[in-house]
Write an enzyme that holds these catalytic residues in place. Sequence first.
Site, short mmCIF file in Angstrom:
data_model
loop_
_atom_site.label_atom_id
_atom_site.label_comp_id
_atom_site.label_asym_id
_atom_site.label_seq_id
_atom_site.Cartn_x
_atom_site.Cartn_y
_atom_site.Cartn_z
N LYS A 204 0.86 -1.18 0.00
CA LYS A 204 0.00 0.00 0.00
C LYS A 204 0.90 1.23 0.00
O LYS A 204 2.02 1.20 0.52
CB LYS A 204 -0.87 0.01 1.28
CG LYS A 204 -2.09 0.87 1.18
CD LYS A 204 -3.30 0.07 0.73
CE LYS A 204 -4.57 0.87 0.84
NZ LYS A 204 -5.76 0.06 0.60
N VAL B 36 -20.36 8.28 3.69
CA VAL B 36 -21.07 7.95 2.45
C VAL B 36 -20.27 8.50 1.26
O VAL B 36 -20.72 9.33 0.51
CB VAL B 36 -22.55 8.44 2.40
CG1 VAL B 36 -23.47 7.35 2.82
CG2 VAL B 36 -22.78 9.70 3.21
N GLY B 37 -19.03 7.99 1.17
CA GLY B 37 -18.14 8.37 0.07
C GLY B 37 -18.35 7.46 -1.13
O GLY B 37 -19.46 6.95 -1.36
N VAL C 75 -17.47 4.33 -2.01
CA VAL C 75 -17.97 2.96 -1.84
C VAL C 75 -19.38 2.99 -1.24
O VAL C 75 -20.31 2.35 -1.74
CB VAL C 75 -17.03 2.12 -0.94
CG1 VAL C 75 -17.63 0.74 -0.68
CG2 VAL C 75 -15.66 1.99 -1.58
N ALA C 76 -19.53 3.74 -0.16
CA ALA C 76 -20.79 3.68 0.60
C ALA C 76 -21.97 4.25 -0.19
O ALA C 76 -23.11 3.83 0.01
CB ALA C 76 -20.64 4.39 1.93
N TYR C 77 -21.71 5.18 -1.09
CA TYR C 77 -22.81 5.71 -1.91
C TYR C 77 -23.42 4.56 -2.72
O TYR C 77 -24.65 4.39 -2.75
CB TYR C 77 -22.31 6.83 -2.82
CG TYR C 77 -23.35 7.27 -3.82
CD1 TYR C 77 -24.44 8.02 -3.41
CD2 TYR C 77 -23.25 6.91 -5.16
CE1 TYR C 77 -25.42 8.41 -4.33
CE2 TYR C 77 -24.21 7.29 -6.08
CZ TYR C 77 -25.30 8.04 -5.65
OH TYR C 77 -26.26 8.40 -6.55
#
Length: 364
Positions: free
Chosen positions: A80, A181-182, A184-186
Amino acid sequence: MEIFKYMETYDYEQLVFCQDKQSGLKAIIAIHDTTLGPALGGTRMWTYESEEAAIEDALRLAKGMTYKNAAAGLNLGGGKTVIIGDPRKDKNEEMFRAFGRYIQGLNGRYITAEDVGTTVADMDIIHEETDYVTGISPAFGSSGNPSPVTAYGVYRGMKAAAKEAFGTDSLEGKVVAVQGVGNVAYSLCRHLHEEGAQLIVTDINKEAVQRAVEEFGARAVEPNEIYSVDCDIYAPCALGAVINDHTIPQIKAKVIAGAANNQLRDPRHGDIIHEMGIVYAPDYVINAGGVINVADELYGYNHERAMKKVETIYSNIEKVIEIAKRDRIPTYKAADRMAEERIERMRNSRSQFLQNGHHILSRR
Ligand SMILES: NC(=O)C1=CN([C@@H]2O[C@H](COP(=O)(O)OP(=O)(O)OC[C@H]3O[C@@H](n4cnc5c(N)ncnc54)[C@H](O)[C@@H]3O)[C@@H](O)[C@H]2O)C=CC1
Ligand SMILES: CC(C)CC(=O)C(=O)O
């Protein structure tokens, strides 16, 4: 931090510091383990409190990638990068070009992709300097933004965990508390909304919250309220270490299943939630959709083939729960066991990864 002591304790292979004065690049590439193949893992850009915090994040995230890639059945090791800086203010083209040259210098030991704070456009710039980058624009025959695929994998894994906790994998009527809620979460919220789940959301970005409220009828709460809301499922989808001594006593959910990397502050927090009877879907098993998708580029990207592999996240969560029950251990330990056993099996046939990343990438 005594870096070599830390690296020795957790068996890291390499830590690379990259500096470019002109562009302001300050990047740390951590390569944890390349037993299974070249280290694949995203690049995070973040405003760290200190250089030590950045190093620690790179190291923890790289180790997580070793386990994620192994558990997902990929022939890839774990690595990473973190870039120190504010992704809204400090990015420039020269920075990602300079970073791309550092990746090229590693000659295939490390392959990058997106993570928090980086985008497909950034990967396209890196691609000007190196082939060892994935998640670039579909125009290059590539897989593009991994986030929607990660979200789909989390959604499927959440259903598998729900089946264990509630006796059915239907999420209709279930209350899901989504933290962050970026990207991925959107997409995750969209899947959940389409299945009839009720959403409670939070984010430090008010616009992101507003979008979820308007599009999915979500109820918004303040960031510090998300742990204690009445819900069936808690989905951590922001940053790591959110399951800790402070938050655990507040959690009412029966299931924890979300996209964030390194959700457990320390392993012992996995023991505590296990004793509380919470079904925890280990982060690196449930959030492997993105890496499975970008890894498919190494074989010449095929969306159908990638999605078929992403579907295995459901059965992987089932498998982890089965091992946990059989061996009477928490799910995080069961996941570690699954990943470590695969690496150990392969260690007998290969040790350190030696340049064949180029060979793989030439199939693109
Ligand atoms: N993008 C991907 O494909 C993958 C992402 N992940 C992990 O999933 C998580 C989310 O990733 P992305 O959606 O790509 O990142 P993102 O940056 O698009 O979304 C994260 C969201 O969390 C919010 N946030 C940050 N701190 C917060 C806090 N204290 N409380 C509430 N909200 C907060 C941010 O404002 C942002 O909207 C990260 O931990 C990432 O490492 C893991 C696997 C793949
Ligand atoms: C974003 C992914 C493509 C890779 C990664 O770094 C991860 O899964 O955390």
